[in-house]
Design a protein around this motif. Structure first.
Motif, PDB file in Angstrom:
ATOM      1  N   ASP A   7       0.882  -1.160   0.000  1.00 15.56           N
ATOM      2  CA  ASP A   7       0.000   0.000   0.000  1.00 15.56           C
ATOM      3  C   ASP A   7       0.928   1.221   0.000  1.00 15.56           C
ATOM      4  OD1 ASP A   7      -1.861   1.990   0.531  1.00 15.56           O
ATOM      5  OD2 ASP A   7      -2.811   0.925   2.189  1.00 15.56           O
ATOM      6  N   ASP A  46      -2.684   5.522  -5.121  1.00 18.18           N
ATOM      7  CA  ASP A  46      -3.867   6.206  -5.636  1.00 18.18           C
ATOM      8  C   ASP A  46      -3.433   7.013  -6.838  1.00 18.18           C
ATOM      9  OD1 ASP A  46      -5.868   5.449  -3.737  1.00 18.18           O
ATOM     10  OD2 ASP A  46      -4.989   6.835  -2.293  1.00 18.18           O
ATOM     11  N   TYR A  48      -6.094   8.263  -8.923  1.00 21.27           N
ATOM     12  CA  TYR A  48      -7.341   8.843  -9.411  1.00 21.27           C
ATOM     13  C   TYR A  48      -7.351  10.364  -9.394  1.00 21.27           C
ATOM     14  CZ  TYR A  48      -8.609   9.363  -4.477  1.00 21.27           C
ATOM     15  OH  TYR A  48      -8.619   9.703  -3.159  1.00 21.27           O
ATOM     16  N   LYS A  49      -6.509  11.004  -8.578  1.00 23.30           N
ATOM     17  CA  LYS A  49      -6.505  12.472  -8.532  1.00 23.30           C
ATOM     18  C   LYS A  49      -5.529  13.080  -9.532  1.00 23.30           C
ATOM     19  CE  LYS A  49      -7.973  12.906  -3.761  1.00 23.30           C
ATOM     20  NZ  LYS A  49      -7.618  13.322  -2.418  1.00 23.30           N
ATOM     21  N   GLU A  55      -6.695   2.960 -14.678  1.00 30.42           N
ATOM     22  CA  GLU A  55      -5.658   2.231 -13.960  1.00 30.42           C
ATOM     23  C   GLU A  55      -4.475   1.982 -14.888  1.00 30.42           C
ATOM     24  OE1 GLU A  55      -5.210  -2.176 -12.132  1.00 30.42           O
ATOM     25  OE2 GLU A  55      -6.943  -1.035 -11.420  1.00 30.42           O
ATOM     26  N   SER A  68      -4.139   3.501  -9.319  1.00 36.70           N
ATOM     27  CA  SER A  68      -5.573   3.236  -9.452  1.00 36.70           C
ATOM     28  C   SER A  68      -6.204   4.184 -10.464  1.00 36.70           C
ATOM     29  CB  SER A  68      -6.270   3.384  -8.098  1.00 36.70           C
ATOM     30  OG  SER A  68      -6.221   4.715  -7.647  1.00 36.70           O
ATOM     31  N   GLU A  72     -11.530   4.056  -8.644  1.00 33.86           N
ATOM     32  CA  GLU A  72     -11.030   3.199  -7.575  1.00 33.86           C
ATOM     33  C   GLU A  72      -9.942   3.906  -6.783  1.00 33.86           C
ATOM     34  OE1 GLU A  72     -10.979  -1.445  -8.456  1.00 33.86           O
ATOM     35  OE2 GLU A  72      -9.693  -0.336  -9.829  1.00 33.86           O
ATOM     36  N   LYS A  73      -9.828   3.497  -5.550  1.00 36.95           N
ATOM     37  CA  LYS A  73      -8.704   3.928  -4.729  1.00 36.95           C
ATOM     38  C   LYS A  73      -7.708   2.779  -4.691  1.00 36.95           C
ATOM     39  CE  LYS A  73     -11.151   7.185  -1.836  1.00 36.95           C
ATOM     40  NZ  LYS A  73     -11.422   7.622  -0.481  1.00 36.95           N
ATOM     41  N   ASP A  75      -6.698   1.175  -2.210  1.00 39.47           N
ATOM     42  CA  ASP A  75      -7.228   0.124  -1.333  1.00 39.47           C
ATOM     43  C   ASP A  75      -8.087  -0.864  -2.123  1.00 39.47           C
ATOM     44  OD1 ASP A  75      -6.072   1.809   0.514  1.00 39.47           O
ATOM     45  OD2 ASP A  75      -7.842   2.001   1.777  1.00 39.47           O
ATOM     46  N   ASP A  76      -8.913  -0.337  -3.021  1.00 41.50           N
ATOM     47  CA  ASP A  76      -9.781  -1.192  -3.834  1.00 41.50           C
ATOM     48  C   ASP A  76      -8.953  -2.090  -4.761  1.00 41.50           C
ATOM     49  OD1 ASP A  76     -12.068   0.103  -2.749  1.00 41.50           O
ATOM     50  OD2 ASP A  76     -11.902   1.689  -4.260  1.00 41.50           O
TER      51      ASP A  76
END
Length: 148
Positions: A7, A46, A48-49, A55, A68, A72-73, A75-76
């Motif tokens: 992570d 992450d 996505y931002k 992905e 991601s 999705e984050k 974590d997902d």
């Protein structure tokens, strides 16, 4: 050789002025760690931002880096990998939901702080009181840490 699923931002922490630089430094550290230990390493961030919206998977020095997508984050993505790849992973995170998912998928979570110490060359010693019996999870974590 072990398989590590990391992570990324959880390991980096949030106290960085330049997150992009911290991310690149972590990837370089993981490349060097892989060269030394031979582990199969996947790190998830992450994306996505700041990412391209979908992905993405890239490889640097044998380290698989996943960003991601917009929906999705990290974590997902980590949870999805645990469910779909069906491998034994040592999961580096301090996120309780990911830890629970790792156990559920017969993988072993190791805290980000402990792994950070290992990456920094610090030795990990486990001491427990005489007569204290370790749980199955504690024993699994100790076995995983011994491989790192």
């Amino acid at each position: 050789m072990s398989r590590l699923l990391i992570d990324g931002y959880n390991l980096i922490g949030i106290l960085h002025r330049d997150l992009k630089k911290a991310r690149q430094e972590l990837i370089e550290t993981l490349i060097n760690y892989r060269k030394k230990k031979g582990h199969d390493i996947t790190v998830v961030f992450d994306g996505y931002k700041t990412g391209p919206g979908m992905e993405t998977v890239e490889y640097y020095g044998g380290v698989r880096v996943i960003y991601s997508g917009v929906s999705e984050k990290a974590d997902d993505v980590i949870k999805r990998i645990l469910k779909t790849e069906k491998l034994f992973w040592i999961v580096i995170t301090s996120d309780r939901d990911i830890e629970k998912e790792a156990w559920k998928e017969n993988c072993v979570p190791v805290s980000s702080s402990l792994f950070s110490e290992i990456l920094n060359g610090e030795e990990y010693y486990f001491e427990h009181a005489k007569g204290v019996t370790l749980s199955k999870k504690e024993k699994a974590i100790l076995r995983a840490v011994s491989k790192l």
